[in-house]
Design a protein around this motif. Structure first.
Motif, PDB file in Angstrom:
ATOM      1  N   ILE A  77      35.054  20.750  47.248  1.00  0.00           N
ATOM      2  CA  ILE A  77      35.750  21.131  46.018  1.00  0.00           C
ATOM      3  C   ILE A  77      36.884  22.081  46.392  1.00  0.00           C
ATOM      4  CG2 ILE A  77      35.566  22.262  43.777  1.00  0.00           C
ATOM      5  CD1 ILE A  77      32.620  21.496  43.744  1.00  0.00           C
ATOM      6  N   SER A  78      38.081  21.711  46.001  1.00  0.00           N
ATOM      7  CA  SER A  78      39.260  22.558  46.196  1.00  0.00           C
ATOM      8  C   SER A  78      39.831  22.854  44.821  1.00  0.00           C
ATOM      9  CB  SER A  78      40.314  21.830  47.035  1.00  0.00           C
ATOM     10  OG  SER A  78      39.782  21.419  48.265  1.00  0.00           O
ATOM     11  N   CYS A  79      40.190  24.104  44.589  1.00  0.00           N
ATOM     12  CA  CYS A  79      40.736  24.436  43.280  1.00  0.00           C
ATOM     13  C   CYS A  79      41.562  25.723  43.348  1.00  0.00           C
ATOM     14  CB  CYS A  79      39.635  24.583  42.240  1.00  0.00           C
ATOM     15  SG  CYS A  79      38.499  25.933  42.555  1.00  0.00           S
ATOM     16  N   ARG A  80      42.319  25.910  42.304  1.00  0.00           N
ATOM     17  CA  ARG A  80      43.020  27.173  42.069  1.00  0.00           C
ATOM     18  C   ARG A  80      42.573  27.628  40.693  1.00  0.00           C
ATOM     19  NH1 ARG A  80      47.258  30.208  43.799  1.00  0.00           N
ATOM     20  NH2 ARG A  80      48.450  31.309  42.225  1.00  0.00           N
ATOM     21  N   ALA A  81      41.877  28.760  40.663  1.00  0.00           N
ATOM     22  CA  ALA A  81      41.320  29.258  39.409  1.00  0.00           C
ATOM     23  C   ALA A  81      41.108  30.760  39.508  1.00  0.00           C
ATOM     24  CB  ALA A  81      40.001  28.545  39.120  1.00  0.00           C
ATOM     25  N   TYR A  82      40.749  31.343  38.381  1.00  0.00           N
ATOM     26  CA  TYR A  82      40.422  32.768  38.338  1.00  0.00           C
ATOM     27  C   TYR A  82      38.964  32.926  38.763  1.00  0.00           C
ATOM     28  CZ  TYR A  82      39.516  37.435  36.527  1.00  0.00           C
ATOM     29  OH  TYR A  82      39.160  38.753  36.412  1.00  0.00           O
ATOM     30  N   PHE A  83      38.745  33.732  39.810  1.00  0.00           N
ATOM     31  CA  PHE A  83      37.403  34.040  40.290  1.00  0.00           C
ATOM     32  C   PHE A  83      37.264  35.545  40.399  1.00  0.00           C
ATOM     33  CE2 PHE A  83      38.060  29.838  42.145  1.00  0.00           C
ATOM     34  CZ  PHE A  83      36.856  29.227  41.889  1.00  0.00           C
ATOM     35  N   GLY A  84      36.082  36.025  40.153  1.00  0.00           N
ATOM     36  CA  GLY A  84      35.814  37.437  40.364  1.00  0.00           C
ATOM     37  C   GLY A  84      34.397  37.794  40.018  1.00  0.00           C
ATOM     38  N   PHE A  85      33.891  38.831  40.664  1.00  0.00           N
ATOM     39  CA  PHE A  85      32.552  39.302  40.356  1.00  0.00           C
ATOM     40  C   PHE A  85      32.387  40.790  40.579  1.00  0.00           C
ATOM     41  CE2 PHE A  85      32.445  37.855  44.744  1.00  0.00           C
ATOM     42  CZ  PHE A  85      31.858  38.916  45.404  1.00  0.00           C
ATOM     43  N   GLY A  86      33.398  41.455  41.032  1.00  0.00           N
ATOM     44  CA  GLY A  86      33.256  42.874  41.325  1.00  0.00           C
ATOM     45  C   GLY A  86      34.133  43.739  40.445  1.00  0.00           C
ATOM     46  N   PRO A  87      33.987  45.042  40.590  1.00  0.00           N
ATOM     47  CA  PRO A  87      34.783  45.972  39.780  1.00  0.00           C
ATOM     48  C   PRO A  87      36.259  45.956  40.208  1.00  0.00           C
ATOM     49  CG  PRO A  87      33.433  47.161  41.372  1.00  0.00           C
ATOM     50  CD  PRO A  87      33.049  45.718  41.475  1.00  0.00           C
ATOM     51  N   GLU A  88      37.108  46.328  39.274  1.00  0.00           N
ATOM     52  CA  GLU A  88      38.543  46.400  39.562  1.00  0.00           C
ATOM     53  C   GLU A  88      38.792  47.365  40.720  1.00  0.00           C
ATOM     54  OE1 GLU A  88      40.986  44.505  38.279  1.00  0.00           O
ATOM     55  OE2 GLU A  88      39.373  43.478  37.228  1.00  0.00           O
TER      56      GLU A  88
END
Length: 196
Positions: free
Chosen positions: A112-123
């Motif tokens: 799977i290849s993609c460009r998307a918003y990912f995140g799981f940690g604090p700013e």
């Protein structure tokens, strides 16, 4: 869930479904019929020779189907052309497609290849949410879950969650690094490609 979230989820589902369809087309060993007449003939065989059921499937009159089959008409309008291509490719080489899906679900997995918003940690940390280009080889168990969800007509959130979990487990939670069970935000998919 707001109306904007629902729309975003529907777009993501469409991109996932399109990615799976493109991956299946890449498996074809022979090209699907290209002309409208050849496509009509092929689809008529799938409808057991019935021009009536083919006309219903394509959303046209029976007379229109007969004109294309006889060669009297050769250039379909844009809507009919898109429908013919989509329906032909969805029926083309079912055994090749099934073998590719089985291989992905049992041993091969998916890429799977993609460009998307990912995140799981604090700013302010490297784990903070941002748009990322990610390409991962997901395990066969995740591939099986994604393909099963797609086959079963999963809702937007179910299919989205299956892909998000596969990417998160592979990319963010690599083999026992203490991040198991991590909640990863996966949103705003710009593009997505899937390969068997």
């Amino acid at each position: 869930m707001t109306a904007d979230d629902v729309l975003r989820a529907a777009r993501t589902r469409a991109k996932i479904m399109d990615g799976i369809a493109r991956a299946e087309r890449a498996l074809f060993t022979r090209a699907a019929p290209k002309s409208a007449r050849a496509q009509m003939k092929f689809l008529r065989t799938r409808e057991k020779g019935s021009t009536k059921s083919l006309a219903e499937r394509l959303g046209v009159s029976r007379k229109t189907v007969q004109r294309y089959l006889s060669g009297a008409s050769t250039k379909p309008n844009k809507r009919l052309q898109e429908t013919l291509v989509q329906e032909t490719e969805s029926e083309w080489q079912p055994q090749v497609r099934a073998q590719g899906r089985q291989r992905a679900a049992s041993s091969g997995g998916l890429i799977i290849s993609c460009r998307a918003y990912f995140g799981f940690g604090p700013e302010g940390t490297s784990d903070a949410g941002r748009v990322r280009d990610i390409s991962v080889a997901v395990s066969s168990s995740h591939a099986a879950a994604i393909l099963a969800a797609q086959e079963d007509g999963a809702t937007e959130s179910d299919l989205h969650d299956a892909v998000a979990e596969a990417i998160a487990d592979t990319y963010f939670c690599q083999s026992g690094d203490g991040r198991a069970g991590l909640e990863v935000k996966f949103a705003d998919v710009e593009w997505l490609n899937i390969q068997f």
